[in-house]
Design a protein around this motif. Structure first.
Motif, PDB file in Angstrom:
ATOM      1  N   ALA A  93      18.953   2.505 -19.722  1.00 29.75           N
ATOM      2  CA  ALA A  93      17.824   2.292 -20.467  1.00 29.75           C
ATOM      3  C   ALA A  93      16.645   2.382 -19.370  1.00 29.75           C
ATOM      4  N   LEU A  94      16.804   1.791 -18.233  1.00 30.20           N
ATOM      5  CA  LEU A  94      15.766   1.698 -17.374  1.00 30.20           C
ATOM      6  C   LEU A  94      15.695   3.020 -16.576  1.00 30.20           C
ATOM      7  N   LEU A  95      16.731   3.937 -16.506  1.00 28.30           N
ATOM      8  CA  LEU A  95      16.574   5.090 -16.048  1.00 28.30           C
ATOM      9  C   LEU A  95      15.836   6.162 -16.905  1.00 28.30           C
ATOM     10  N   ASN A  96      16.099   6.136 -18.069  1.00 30.23           N
ATOM     11  CA  ASN A  96      15.235   6.835 -19.368  1.00 30.23           C
ATOM     12  C   ASN A  96      13.890   6.608 -19.210  1.00 30.23           C
ATOM     13  N   ARG A  97      13.636   5.228 -19.194  1.00 27.06           N
ATOM     14  CA  ARG A  97      12.375   4.889 -19.274  1.00 27.06           C
ATOM     15  C   ARG A  97      11.603   5.467 -17.886  1.00 27.06           C
ATOM     16  N   LEU A  98      12.038   5.320 -16.762  1.00 28.05           N
ATOM     17  CA  LEU A  98      11.339   5.690 -15.701  1.00 28.05           C
ATOM     18  C   LEU A  98      11.197   7.380 -15.650  1.00 28.05           C
ATOM     19  N   ASN A  99      12.182   8.090 -16.069  1.00 29.08           N
ATOM     20  CA  ASN A  99      12.197   9.422 -16.268  1.00 29.08           C
ATOM     21  C   ASN A  99      11.127   9.868 -17.339  1.00 29.08           C
ATOM     22  N   GLU A 100      11.115   9.116 -18.282  1.00 28.50           N
ATOM     23  CA  GLU A 100      10.105   9.535 -19.338  1.00 28.50           C
ATOM     24  C   GLU A 100       8.749   9.259 -18.838  1.00 28.50           C
ATOM     25  N   ASN A 101       8.520   8.287 -18.339  1.00 27.25           N
ATOM     26  CA  ASN A 101       7.039   7.899 -17.578  1.00 27.25           C
ATOM     27  C   ASN A 101       6.769   8.769 -16.829  1.00 27.25           C
ATOM     28  N   GLN A 161       0.858  -1.241  -0.083  1.00 29.18           N
ATOM     29  CA  GLN A 161      -0.031  -0.124  -0.030  1.00 29.18           C
ATOM     30  C   GLN A 161       0.862   1.165  -0.214  1.00 29.18           C
ATOM     31  N   GLY A 162       0.224   2.252  -0.328  1.00 27.18           N
ATOM     32  CA  GLY A 162       0.998   3.699  -0.144  1.00 27.18           C
ATOM     33  C   GLY A 162       1.153   4.524  -1.450  1.00 27.18           C
ATOM     34  N   PHE A 163       1.671   5.793  -1.302  1.00 26.73           N
ATOM     35  CA  PHE A 163       1.697   6.719  -2.199  1.00 26.73           C
ATOM     36  C   PHE A 163       2.739   6.285  -3.315  1.00 26.73           C
ATOM     37  N   ILE A 164       3.850   5.797  -2.871  1.00 23.37           N
ATOM     38  CA  ILE A 164       4.755   5.384  -3.870  1.00 23.37           C
ATOM     39  C   ILE A 164       4.335   4.141  -4.588  1.00 23.37           C
ATOM     40  N   THR A 165       3.611   3.186  -3.837  1.00 23.58           N
ATOM     41  CA  THR A 165       3.047   1.968  -4.629  1.00 23.58           C
ATOM     42  C   THR A 165       2.045   2.146  -5.631  1.00 23.58           C
ATOM     43  N   ASP A 166       1.243   3.291  -5.367  1.00 21.32           N
ATOM     44  CA  ASP A 166       0.287   3.716  -6.443  1.00 21.32           C
ATOM     45  C   ASP A 166       0.998   4.497  -7.520  1.00 21.32           C
ATOM     46  N   LEU A 167       2.269   5.362  -7.106  1.00 22.53           N
ATOM     47  CA  LEU A 167       3.018   5.926  -8.312  1.00 22.53           C
ATOM     48  C   LEU A 167       3.437   4.705  -9.226  1.00 22.53           C
ATOM     49  N   GLU A 168       4.133   3.803  -8.663  1.00 26.21           N
ATOM     50  CA  GLU A 168       4.646   2.649  -9.569  1.00 26.21           C
ATOM     51  C   GLU A 168       3.840   1.935 -10.269  1.00 26.21           C
ATOM     52  N   GLN A 169       2.397   1.861  -9.768  1.00 28.94           N
ATOM     53  CA  GLN A 169       1.493   1.389 -10.675  1.00 28.94           C
ATOM     54  C   GLN A 169       1.195   2.089 -12.075  1.00 28.94           C
ATOM     55  N   LEU A 176       3.069   4.344 -13.375  1.00 25.39           N
ATOM     56  CA  LEU A 176       4.367   4.354 -14.214  1.00 25.39           C
ATOM     57  C   LEU A 176       4.187   3.058 -15.225  1.00 25.39           C
ATOM     58  N   ALA A 177       3.803   2.038 -14.564  1.00 29.20           N
ATOM     59  CA  ALA A 177       3.493   0.788 -15.475  1.00 29.20           C
ATOM     60  C   ALA A 177       2.560   0.922 -16.549  1.00 29.20           C
ATOM     61  N   ASN A 178       1.357   1.582 -16.027  1.00 26.14           N
ATOM     62  CA  ASN A 178       0.436   1.977 -17.096  1.00 26.14           C
ATOM     63  C   ASN A 178       0.721   2.922 -17.996  1.00 26.14           C
TER      64      ASN A 178
END
Length: 733
Positions: free
Chosen positions: A219-227, A52-60, A62-64
């Motif tokens: 690659a992962l860093l750029n992907r997370l920044n972009e999203n 649960q949590g704010f970061i948990t929802d934010l990660e979801q 990002l995935a969407n």
């Protein structure tokens, strides 16, 4: 906005990484996020072991946004950092620091946190590091605070706790004197686990919060920044934050907070009590004012309802009954005496439009009011005004038609102006018709208005209704069918015009025909007057002009010098847009091939408009002829004002000039006068060879009639022109 910390003893992280089991290759479609299991409201495991949590929802989210799958592993903090370094996890949310940058690459920050000192509520409260001299202070292993306190020499002992919750619990059990942790998460842990602790210092170490990936995983860093950027731009980040904002900014209320709130409550209650008496006084005054206004509005509403009821039954100008009210009262009279039909009178001020144009609307209105008063004073019952000078009333059945008319035929005088309105009367009497059952008021009214219409149309003072006044059923059917089908069943015939000077076809006249699907061929004398009366003639005339010009273009008749005549009514000439229509119609042919034939009486009806339109036709090169000449009231001197090039002698003068000396003289003198004015002459209705020779002797230029050719279809006209027939001499077989 609140703040978050993440730190780690780098040496400890390396040790954890070396002790971890073999790295698991990351699924191309799944990113594994790790984090602390005791970090509410940012992230934590609930009682069902669900993240649960704010970061948990934010990660979801990002995935969407990035269209990838995620796995979330929340474990003790020092172990979470180790999973990323060993490759068993891909990313972790943490506080960027210089020490951590040797092992992690960080995304752009997405949140901010601060730290504080947490002390036991019943023990000494520590407000700064200087007050902790010689004390034992707990920090979570691997946390940002642990690194900060390790890197900076302190005058107190730093104790490593297993995680954030353990750090606070050590203060609760008094194993240590204080705990240094993130303020937001610690306040929630204190409340959730019922710890007797408080934040005893102001916030310090404000730091950003970001996602960290293993050093070199660009690659992962750029992907997370972009999203992350996408979530900021499309508003998703703000939506997630708003879901958690109350918990992110929450803190337990203190005694001083409660006392302060109680003080404001008491002040508010005192103010409310003080204003209550004043408001009660104002409310009473307002109720009194509103009660008075409501009484006034009810009185005004009653007056308005009476006025509306009156207006619903009476004409606003004259005060007489309107049509529905008149019909209702007439029905009541019929029901009261069903054996006798009342004498109903309809009256129209026929020249009301002219009076309005000359004297103005106010005078015309005064005239109608005066006439209404006359009807009421002279014994007419249930007098009514239907608008625009149309009246109806019930007259005394003992009066004769002449007496009824005389009662209304008195000069009107007002405002120093004498008026003799032009009236048209329609009457229906109880003795003229027999009824098997009581008549209907609507039907009686329709019949009397029919009589009024006939009276006005035939310029009679009064007309008594009879069934013979009803419109012809066939006429109504023709109008209905034309309204539905338009010109679909119309076609043209052409009657050639023969030149007596060179014995050749000079032109032809386009004649309209109607092949009705049920009634067969309808004579022009039947349907053309109907079209003129109803105003449809302008539509039909334009169709004839368009069809005629199309026929001439198909056969290139302008090249032969042939002139086709087309009949137009004076309604066509006065119609706005006729000139522009003609200009467009002849743009692709020689306009000299077209001639318009206008009835002579029409020229008198609107001479100014006729002069303007005919002048424009002359400018275009379209010649004009006066049709049926001799049947109207004009003269050749009158026609000399108009740009016409020809007159057509009416057949009523031409057909018997061989035997009728009077008509012979009329035709001869008319031809001579026309020539004097520079006009050519065409004689219509020529049926005998003897008539042809007489007209030739009179120098008549052109003839038209059965002696030469009947009206023929387009195909026959073309063949006729090819054969170029010559007119036989008088006496030939």
């Amino acid at each position: 906005m609140p703040w978050k910390r993440t730190n780690l003893s780098l040496t400890f992280c390396l040790l954890v990484g070396l002790l971890s089991h073999t790295s698991i290759a990351q699924n191309n479609d799944t990113i594994i996020f790790t984090g602390s299991q005791y970090y509410p409201p940012l992230q934590w495991l609930d009682e069902n072991n669900q993240a649960q949590g704010f970061i948990t929802d934010l990660e979801q989210e990002l995935a969407n946004a990035g269209e990838f799958n995620i796995e979330q592993r929340l474990i003790p903090w020092n172990q979470a950092l180790g999973l990323v370094l060993t490759g068993e996890a891909d990313a972790v949310a943490l506080i960027p620091s210089e020490a951590r940058s040797a092992y992690f690459d960080f995304t752009e920050p997405f949140y901010y946190v601060a730290h504080g000192i947490f002390s036991h509520r019943s023990g000494k409260q520590f407000g700064s590091f200087s007050q902790l001299k010689g004390k034992r202070v707990a920090v979570a292993a691997g946390a940002f605070a642990a690194q900060q306190l390790t890197d900076t020499p302190q005058n107190f002992e730093v104790i490593q706790a297993s995680d954030e919750l353990n750090c606070l619990q050590m203060v609760q059990t008094k194993q240590v004197d204080a705990c240094v942790e993130v303020t937001t998460t610690s306040r929630h842990l204190i409340t959730n686990y019922n710890l007797d602790l408080i934040q005893s210092s102001p916030p310090f170490w404000p730091q950003s919060y970001a996602f960290g990936v293993k050093k070199g995983n660009t690659a992962l860093l750029n992907r997370l920044n972009e999203n992350l950027a996408m979530l900021q731009v499309n508003g998703t980040y703000q939506a997630v934050y708003q879901r958690w904002v109350q918990q992110l900014e929450w803190q337990e209320r203190t005694l001083s907070d409660n006392l302060r709130a109680l003080g404001w409550l008491l002040i508010s209650l005192l103010l409310i009590a003080g204003f209550g008496f004043f408001w009660t006084y104002l409310l009473k005054k307002q109720v009194a004012r509103k009660t008075y206004r409501i009484q006034q509005e009810l009185a005004a509403k009653t007056i308005l309802q009476k006025k509306l009821h009156y207006l619903s039954q009476h004409d606003a100008i004259t005060g007489l009954l309107n049509r529905p009210a008149f019909t209702e009262k007439l029905d009541q009279e019929i029901l009261a005496a069903p054996e006798v039909s009342p004498t109903v009178v309809g009256i129209r001020i026929a020249n009301i439009d002219s009076i309005t144009s000359v004297f103005g609307y106010n005078i015309a209105t005064d005239l109608m009011i005066e006439f209404a008063e006359r009807l009421q004073k002279n014994g007419f019952k249930n007098a009514a005004h239907f608008g625009v000078g149309l009246f109806a009333a019930v007259a005394d059945s003992h009066l004769t038609n002449e007496q009824i008319v005389d009662l209304a035929m008195q000069p009107l005088k007002f405002k120093s102006i004498d008026f003799e309105p032009l009236l048209a009367f329609g009457l229906i009497r109880n003795s003229q018709l027999s009824f098997a059952e009581p008549p209907d008021a609507q039907e009686l009214l329709r019949q009397v208005l029919t009589a009024v219409s006939v009276s006005q149309k035939k310029h009679k003072l009064w007309v008594v209704y009879s069934p013979g006044l009803e419109p012809n059923a066939d006429d109504l059917r023709l109008l209905k069918d034309f309204h539905q089908a338009g010109t679909r069943d119309f076609f043209l015939h052409y009657q050639p015009k023969y030149s007596l000077s060179d014995n050749a076809v000079k032109g032809a006249e386009a004649l309209l025909r109607w092949q009705h699907p049920q009634l067969g061929l309808v004579p022009p004398s039947k349907f053309i007057p109907l079209l003129e009366e109803t105003g449809f003639v302008t539509q039909v005339t334009r169709w004839v002009i368009t069809e005629t010009i199309a026929m001439m273009a198909r056969h290139n008749l302008c090249r032969t010098g042939l002139v086709i005549s087309i009949n137009v009514s004076t309604r066509d000439l006065t119609e706005l847009g006729f000139v522009s229509f003609m200009r467009h119609a002849v743009k692709d042919i020689d306009p000299h091939c077209i001639q318009l034939e206008i009835t002579e009486t029409g020229l008198i009806d609107d001479s100014e408009r006729a002069l303007y339109v005919l002048s424009k036709m002359n400018d275009l090169g379209i010649s004009c002829s006066v049709d049926d000449f001799g049947t109207g009231n004009s003269s050749l001197s009158y026609l000399s004002k108009f740009p016409v090039s020809e007159i057509k002698l009416d057949r009523s003068y031409v057909y018997d000039i061989a035997n009728n000396e009077r008509n012979h003289k009329i035709v001869k003198s008319t031809i001579e006068l026309a020539h004097t004015l520079g006009l050519s002459v065409t004689a219509e209705g020529v049926e005998e060879h003897e008539t042809v020779e007489i007209l030739r002797d009179m120098k008549c230029e052109t003839i038209q009639g059965f002696v030469f050719s009947r009206p023929i279809p387009e195909s026959d006209l073309i063949e006729f022109l090819k054969s170029s027939p010559k007119l036989k001499a008088s006496g030939e077989a």
